[in-house]
Motif scaffolding. Structure first.
Motif, PDB file in Angstrom:
ATOM      1  N   ASN A 122       0.849  -1.190   0.000  1.00  0.00           N
ATOM      2  CA  ASN A 122       0.000   0.000   0.000  1.00  0.00           C
ATOM      3  C   ASN A 122       0.893   1.251   0.000  1.00  0.00           C
ATOM      4  O   ASN A 122       1.800   1.377   0.819  1.00  0.00           O
ATOM      5  CB  ASN A 122      -0.901  -0.031   1.240  1.00  0.00           C
ATOM      6  CG  ASN A 122      -1.907   1.098   1.244  1.00  0.00           C
ATOM      7  OD1 ASN A 122      -1.537   2.263   1.224  1.00  0.00           O
ATOM      8  ND2 ASN A 122      -3.185   0.754   1.291  1.00  0.00           N
ATOM      9  N   HIS A 123       0.617   2.182  -0.897  1.00  0.00           N
ATOM     10  CA  HIS A 123       1.439   3.389  -1.040  1.00  0.00           C
ATOM     11  C   HIS A 123       1.468   4.229   0.247  1.00  0.00           C
ATOM     12  O   HIS A 123       2.485   4.836   0.595  1.00  0.00           O
ATOM     13  CB  HIS A 123       0.881   4.221  -2.201  1.00  0.00           C
ATOM     14  CG  HIS A 123       1.666   5.453  -2.505  1.00  0.00           C
ATOM     15  ND1 HIS A 123       2.884   5.425  -3.135  1.00  0.00           N
ATOM     16  CD2 HIS A 123       1.418   6.761  -2.255  1.00  0.00           C
ATOM     17  CE1 HIS A 123       3.342   6.662  -3.272  1.00  0.00           C
ATOM     18  NE2 HIS A 123       2.462   7.495  -2.743  1.00  0.00           N
ATOM     19  N   LEU A 124       0.360   4.239   0.978  1.00  0.00           N
ATOM     20  CA  LEU A 124       0.291   5.033   2.208  1.00  0.00           C
ATOM     21  C   LEU A 124       1.148   4.377   3.289  1.00  0.00           C
ATOM     22  O   LEU A 124       1.835   5.049   4.063  1.00  0.00           O
ATOM     23  CB  LEU A 124      -1.164   5.166   2.680  1.00  0.00           C
ATOM     24  CG  LEU A 124      -2.164   5.609   1.607  1.00  0.00           C
ATOM     25  CD1 LEU A 124      -3.569   5.703   2.182  1.00  0.00           C
ATOM     26  CD2 LEU A 124      -1.759   6.943   1.023  1.00  0.00           C
ATOM     27  N   SER A 126       3.750   2.634   2.642  1.00  0.00           N
ATOM     28  CA  SER A 126       5.136   2.917   2.237  1.00  0.00           C
ATOM     29  C   SER A 126       5.575   4.270   2.773  1.00  0.00           C
ATOM     30  O   SER A 126       6.668   4.405   3.320  1.00  0.00           O
ATOM     31  CB  SER A 126       5.271   2.940   0.716  1.00  0.00           C
ATOM     32  OG  SER A 126       4.931   1.699   0.184  1.00  0.00           O
ATOM     33  N   HIS A 127       4.714   5.292   2.615  1.00  0.00           N
ATOM     34  CA  HIS A 127       5.090   6.621   3.124  1.00  0.00           C
ATOM     35  C   HIS A 127       5.407   6.531   4.619  1.00  0.00           C
ATOM     36  O   HIS A 127       6.394   7.081   5.086  1.00  0.00           O
ATOM     37  CB  HIS A 127       3.959   7.627   2.890  1.00  0.00           C
ATOM     38  CG  HIS A 127       4.029   8.308   1.554  1.00  0.00           C
ATOM     39  ND1 HIS A 127       5.119   9.054   1.155  1.00  0.00           N
ATOM     40  CD2 HIS A 127       3.156   8.360   0.524  1.00  0.00           C
ATOM     41  CE1 HIS A 127       4.906   9.539  -0.063  1.00  0.00           C
ATOM     42  NE2 HIS A 127       3.721   9.121  -0.473  1.00  0.00           N
ATOM     43  N   ILE A 128       4.557   5.843   5.360  1.00  0.00           N
ATOM     44  CA  ILE A 128       4.773   5.732   6.811  1.00  0.00           C
ATOM     45  C   ILE A 128       6.094   5.018   7.091  1.00  0.00           C
ATOM     46  O   ILE A 128       6.875   5.441   7.950  1.00  0.00           O
ATOM     47  CB  ILE A 128       3.575   5.010   7.473  1.00  0.00           C
ATOM     48  CG1 ILE A 128       2.346   5.941   7.446  1.00  0.00           C
ATOM     49  CG2 ILE A 128       3.903   4.590   8.902  1.00  0.00           C
ATOM     50  CD1 ILE A 128       1.054   5.305   7.879  1.00  0.00           C
ATOM     51  N   VAL A 154       0.189  12.981   4.977  1.00  0.00           N
ATOM     52  CA  VAL A 154      -0.225  14.165   4.214  1.00  0.00           C
ATOM     53  C   VAL A 154       0.427  14.143   2.835  1.00  0.00           C
ATOM     54  O   VAL A 154       1.610  14.450   2.694  1.00  0.00           O
ATOM     55  CB  VAL A 154       0.151  15.487   4.936  1.00  0.00           C
ATOM     56  CG1 VAL A 154      -0.965  15.974   5.812  1.00  0.00           C
ATOM     57  CG2 VAL A 154       1.435  15.373   5.746  1.00  0.00           C
ATOM     58  N   SER A 155      -0.370  13.777   1.831  1.00  0.00           N
ATOM     59  CA  SER A 155       0.203  13.692   0.483  1.00  0.00           C
ATOM     60  C   SER A 155      -0.701  14.436  -0.491  1.00  0.00           C
ATOM     61  O   SER A 155      -1.609  15.157  -0.091  1.00  0.00           O
ATOM     62  CB  SER A 155       0.361  12.232   0.084  1.00  0.00           C
ATOM     63  OG  SER A 155      -0.904  11.655  -0.102  1.00  0.00           O
ATOM     64  N   GLY A 156      -0.445  14.219  -1.789  1.00  0.00           N
ATOM     65  CA  GLY A 156      -1.245  14.884  -2.799  1.00  0.00           C
ATOM     66  C   GLY A 156      -2.650  14.303  -2.895  1.00  0.00           C
ATOM     67  O   GLY A 156      -3.594  14.981  -3.294  1.00  0.00           O
ATOM     68  N   THR A 316       8.720  12.761  -0.533  1.00  0.00           N
ATOM     69  CA  THR A 316       7.936  12.625  -1.759  1.00  0.00           C
ATOM     70  C   THR A 316       8.138  11.207  -2.309  1.00  0.00           C
ATOM     71  O   THR A 316       8.976  10.452  -1.812  1.00  0.00           O
ATOM     72  CB  THR A 316       8.356  13.696  -2.782  1.00  0.00           C
ATOM     73  OG1 THR A 316       9.770  13.757  -2.803  1.00  0.00           O
ATOM     74  CG2 THR A 316       7.815  15.063  -2.414  1.00  0.00           C
ATOM     75  N   ASP A 317       7.378  10.867  -3.361  1.00  0.00           N
ATOM     76  CA  ASP A 317       7.350   9.479  -3.823  1.00  0.00           C
ATOM     77  C   ASP A 317       8.731   8.946  -4.207  1.00  0.00           C
ATOM     78  O   ASP A 317       9.490   9.601  -4.926  1.00  0.00           O
ATOM     79  CB  ASP A 317       6.382   9.349  -5.005  1.00  0.00           C
ATOM     80  CG  ASP A 317       4.938   9.507  -4.557  1.00  0.00           C
ATOM     81  OD1 ASP A 317       4.694   9.506  -3.330  1.00  0.00           O
ATOM     82  OD2 ASP A 317       4.052   9.622  -5.421  1.00  0.00           O
ATOM     83  N   ASN A 318       9.030   7.757  -3.713  1.00  0.00           N
ATOM     84  CA  ASN A 318      10.314   7.094  -3.975  1.00  0.00           C
ATOM     85  C   ASN A 318      10.083   5.594  -3.770  1.00  0.00           C
ATOM     86  O   ASN A 318       9.006   5.184  -3.321  1.00  0.00           O
ATOM     87  CB  ASN A 318      11.384   7.634  -3.009  1.00  0.00           C
ATOM     88  CG  ASN A 318      11.089   7.297  -1.568  1.00  0.00           C
ATOM     89  OD1 ASN A 318      11.439   6.230  -1.085  1.00  0.00           O
ATOM     90  ND2 ASN A 318      10.357   8.169  -0.859  1.00  0.00           N
TER      91      ASN A 318
HETATM   92 ZN    ZN Z   1       2.943   9.470  -2.294  1.00  0.00          ZN
END
Ligand code: ZN
Ligand code: KG4
Length: 349
Positions: A122-124, A126-128, A154-156, A316-318
């Protein structure tokens, strides 16, 4: 709580992460869940700038052209080949369907050819999990985050508060009822004639402006842990129209600073209250908007418990963050079959 979930501390594994949920094509290799061996991000920002936002079909077609070169580069930078990898973690959602499909199919192709297991992430999440990567560690907080964690994402595309009692477990406390925080930055930047992406543009303009010049509304959404940013955006629009009709020059820097102050005050205020109410041990802030200096400074100075915010290039996305989340899934025995579909609206909890 999932009784099968083991939270073994950092056993050995090398994960290849692949990310293509929006407008960055990225691949990375992470060792033991913490050490970045390589991280490659091919940004499409310049392609989309002329549209003032991400053009989905352009994004997916650009991913197709870039994805294998980016993966190859990540493996080369890590001095590894696919057979040295323990698992391939790929973003399954949420995101743009056409973009997700490209990364997913590339990952499946590699997994099929090499026999290395596939893990959809899940992309969220991943951010965490970017906060578990070594390079986010500061002198102030040299350890990875401790549970229970209050995570502000907090993302786009998303703005939400989650409580994490342990690895891979999320209880969503609240989320935005309309625009995500990053989306509000992007829309207000467009109103002010600032270039895409709006977050960094607003931040730059705000540096030269007075955050108290305009008293924009703060939507506290009392009694809930939800957010709302569309009223704020409309308030900025109204002021901008009024000034334009009067024939005066737009005080762009003051408007940017006042808008940013309103967003930051609400994000920080609600995060700190939730952390207190739910007895969080530590706070994690993640997603593209966590790159915002005003937000970082405000939460770091106001919080009474440790706050983990990734270094800028991990906000940011990576794909290093995808590999990090994939690592914790891998060591907890999670694998996915080769027929999984992408999930463009996949919630975290
Ligand atoms: Zn993102
Ligand atoms: O996490 P991300 O890279 O992609 C999504 O998953 O959405 O977040 C992108 C968002 C954009 O809305 C962008 O304007 C915002 O993050 N952003 C910022 C800053 N850098 C990026 N917002 C405020 N201040 C920044 N410095």
């Amino acid at each position: 709580m999932d009784e099968n979930l083991k939270t073994i501390e950092f056993p050995s594994a090398r994960i290849l992460g692949i990310e293509s949920s929006c407008d960055e094509t990225a691949a990375a290799v992470l060792e033991n869940g913490r050490e970045i061996l390589s991280s490659v991000v091919a940004s499409q920002v310049e392609l989309h700038a002329k549209y003032g936002g991400v053009f989905p079909e352009v994004a997916s077609r650009q991913h197709i052209q870039t994805v294998y070169a980016v993966i190859e580069q990540a493996l080369q930078d890590a001095h590894l080949s696919v057979k040295d990898i323990d698992a391939i973690a790929v973003t399954r959602g949420p995101g743009l369907a056409g973009s997700l499909v490209v990364g997913m199919n590339a990952a499946k192709g590699l997994a099929l050819a090499s026999g290395v297991p596939l893990i959809g992430v899940n992309h969220l999440e991943s951010h965490i999990y970017s906060s578990w990567i070594n390079s986010h560690i500061t002198e102030e907080y040299p350890e990875p985050p401790k549970f229970p964690i209050l995570a502000l994402l907090v993302s786009g595309g998303h703005t939400e508060l989650n409580l994490m009692p342990d690895h891979l477990l999320y209880k969503r406390l609240g989320s935005t009822m309309d625009d995500a925080a990053g989306e509000a930055f992007d829309k207000v930047a467009r109103l002010l004639g600032l270039p895409y992406p709006g977050g960094p543009s607003i931040q730059k303009a705000a540096k030269e402006g007075n955050p108290e010049a305009f008293n924009f509304p703060r939507a506290w959404m009392e009694g809930t842990w939800n957010f709302s940013f569309s009223g704020l955006k409309t308030a900025v629009l109204r002021v901008v129209r009024g000034i334009e009709e009067s024939g005066k020059d737009l005080p762009v820097n003051d408007l940017a600073a006042s808008f940013q102050a309103a967003v930051v005050e609400v994000l920080v205020g609600k995060t700190l209250s939730a952390a207190k109410q739910f007895n969080a041990a530590e706070i994690v802030v993640a997603g593209g908007v966590s790159a915002n200096t005003a937000l970082r400074n405000a939460i770091l100075t106001q919080a009474e418990i440790p706050v983990h915010i990734p270094i800028l290039k991990l906000c940011t996305d990576n794909a290093a963050m995808v590999a990090s989340a994939g690592y914790f899934r891998f060591i907890n025995g999670k694998r996915d079959p080769l027929d999984i579909d992408v999930l463009p609206t996949w919630p975290l909890s």
